[in-house]
Design an enzyme around this catalytic site. Structure first.
Site, short mmCIF file in Angstrom:
data_model
loop_
_atom_site.label_atom_id
_atom_site.label_comp_id
_atom_site.label_asym_id
_atom_site.label_seq_id
_atom_site.Cartn_x
_atom_site.Cartn_y
_atom_site.Cartn_z
N TYR A 223 0.83 -1.21 0.00
CA TYR A 223 0.00 0.00 0.00
C TYR A 223 0.86 1.26 0.00
O TYR A 223 2.03 1.23 0.35
CB TYR A 223 -0.92 0.03 1.22
CG TYR A 223 -0.19 0.22 2.53
CD1 TYR A 223 0.05 1.51 3.04
CD2 TYR A 223 0.30 -0.87 3.25
CE1 TYR A 223 0.74 1.69 4.22
CE2 TYR A 223 1.00 -0.69 4.43
CZ TYR A 223 1.21 0.59 4.92
OH TYR A 223 1.91 0.78 6.09
N PHE A 233 2.28 9.86 3.39
CA PHE A 233 2.53 9.76 4.82
C PHE A 233 2.92 8.35 5.27
O PHE A 233 3.43 8.16 6.37
CB PHE A 233 1.31 10.24 5.62
CG PHE A 233 0.03 9.51 5.32
CD1 PHE A 233 -0.25 8.28 5.90
CD2 PHE A 233 -0.90 10.06 4.45
CE1 PHE A 233 -1.42 7.60 5.63
CE2 PHE A 233 -2.08 9.39 4.17
CZ PHE A 233 -2.34 8.16 4.75
N ASP A 234 2.69 7.36 4.42
CA ASP A 234 3.09 6.00 4.78
C ASP A 234 3.04 5.11 3.54
O ASP A 234 2.33 5.42 2.57
CB ASP A 234 2.17 5.42 5.86
CG ASP A 234 2.75 4.18 6.52
OD1 ASP A 234 3.97 3.93 6.35
OD2 ASP A 234 2.01 3.46 7.22
N TYR A 278 -9.30 8.65 10.46
CA TYR A 278 -8.88 8.95 11.83
C TYR A 278 -9.69 10.06 12.48
O TYR A 278 -9.40 10.44 13.63
CB TYR A 278 -7.39 9.31 11.85
CG TYR A 278 -6.51 8.16 11.42
CD1 TYR A 278 -6.22 7.11 12.29
CD2 TYR A 278 -5.99 8.10 10.12
CE1 TYR A 278 -5.44 6.04 11.89
CE2 TYR A 278 -5.20 7.03 9.71
CZ TYR A 278 -4.93 6.01 10.60
OH TYR A 278 -4.16 4.95 10.19
N PHE A 294 -5.48 5.94 -0.70
CA PHE A 294 -4.59 4.78 -0.60
C PHE A 294 -4.61 4.00 -1.91
O PHE A 294 -5.67 3.79 -2.50
CB PHE A 294 -5.06 3.82 0.51
CG PHE A 294 -4.76 4.28 1.90
CD1 PHE A 294 -3.54 4.03 2.50
CD2 PHE A 294 -5.73 4.96 2.63
CE1 PHE A 294 -3.28 4.44 3.80
CE2 PHE A 294 -5.48 5.39 3.92
CZ PHE A 294 -4.25 5.12 4.51
#
Length: 312
Positions: A223, A233-234, A278, A294
């Site tokens: 991902y 961010f990730d 979130y 994502f």
């Protein structure tokens, strides 16, 4: 004659300058130097001495990390010890002197105000129509402590503050969610983007033909996560070459919903509204109320190993 006077004045100015610089250096040196204190040698004459000394030393475990967290420079530990000794002396006096006890507690509450309460209130009112004015804030605090109702009662202050918190939180939430809401409205009109009843949006990039995970299945995925401004961010690639592994119901709601619709081998692009992500929480680089994007590739479902029957 005038030339001599001018040279004399110049010499005085230069001398004064060097004297000033020298004094400043001495002052700076004195300011920067740790406070040295000559202490008597430690004599552990008996078991009680040893136990007492050991107890004091043992209770400092974790103190240095805490001081660093509070912004204390460990180069000034001698000054910290001086302050500690002064505080111990004050506390001993406070045990028998109520006036000194009140002053000490006033200093402690001041520290809590500066380090905790004030920053929290300031954060609550950041990016809102209201601005926190520090001196007026402190005056309201001290007037309430002294039961001075000239301006307003504490009951009125609490009611007004709660109302302002509520109104400003709603205004801040609206401001922070507007960008994500507008993005999703436009994105939902694009070809290939599907919007579910929950508000989750997804686009099938690669259609897989494997099994579809259940909520409690453990899955393997590659991902990458981005904010709507493109900030990454990730990503699973940040954590190694192997796919990430977790249960489908132990992630944000938007992920769980998508994973339980994706056949193994699929690659989808997810557009997750903040209420399925979130929400109001700040999470790492993810600001509160963020809509997230994502790219998710479902590599496999981890099947539990079959248990073999023991031979009788």
């Amino acid at each position: 004659m005038k030339k001599v006077i001018a040279l004399a004045l110049a010499a005085l100015v230069v001398g004064a300058s060097f004297s000033t610089l020298d004094a400043k250096k001495k002052k700076d040196k004195k300011k920067d130097a740790p406070v040295a204190e000559v202490l008597a040698p430690v004599v552990l004459a008996n078991g009680c001495d040893s136990m007492s000394y050991a107890a004091g030393g043992a209770l400092t475990n974790g103190l240095i990390p805490y001081l660093l967290q509070q912004g204390v420079d460990t180069a000034y530990m001698a000054d910290f010890v001086t302050g500690l000794r002064q505080g111990i002396a004050q506390q001993k006096i406070a045990m028998s002197d109520p006036q000194e006890k009140a002053r000490i507690l006033g200093g402690q509450i001041a520290n809590q105000l500066m380090q905790g309460m004030l920053p929290n209130v300031r954060r609550d009112f950041t990016d809102t129509p209201d601005t926190l004015i520090e001196d007026v804030f402190f005056r309201g605090f001290t007037d309430a402590v002294m039961a001075d109702t000239t301006v307003m009662t504490q009951k009125r202050a609490e009611a007004l503050f709660k109302e302002k918190q509520k109104v400003n939180k709603e205004a801040k939430t609206e401001k922070l969610t507007r960008a994500g809401r507008e993005f999703l409205e436009e994105n939902g009109k694009k070809e290939g983007v599907i919007t579910t009843a929950s508000g989750l949006q997804y686009k099938v990039l690669t259609e897989g033909d494997g099994d579809v995970p259940q909520r409690t299945d453990k899955v393997k995925v590659h991902y990458e996560g981005r904010l709507i401004d493109g900030t990454v961010f990730d990503a699973s690639s940040k954590h190694g070459t192997e796919p990430a592994s977790f249960r489908a119901d132990q992630v944000i709601k938007g992920w769980t919903e998508a994973l339980t619709m994706m056949p193994v081998g699929s690659k989808w692009q997810l557009f997750i509204p903040q209420h399925l992500a979130y929400g109001e929480r700040q999470t790492g680089q993810i600001p509160p109320y963020s809509t997230l994007i994502f790219d998710v590739e479902l590599v496999d479902i981890e099947k539990p190993e079959a248990k073999t029957e023991e031979k009788k």
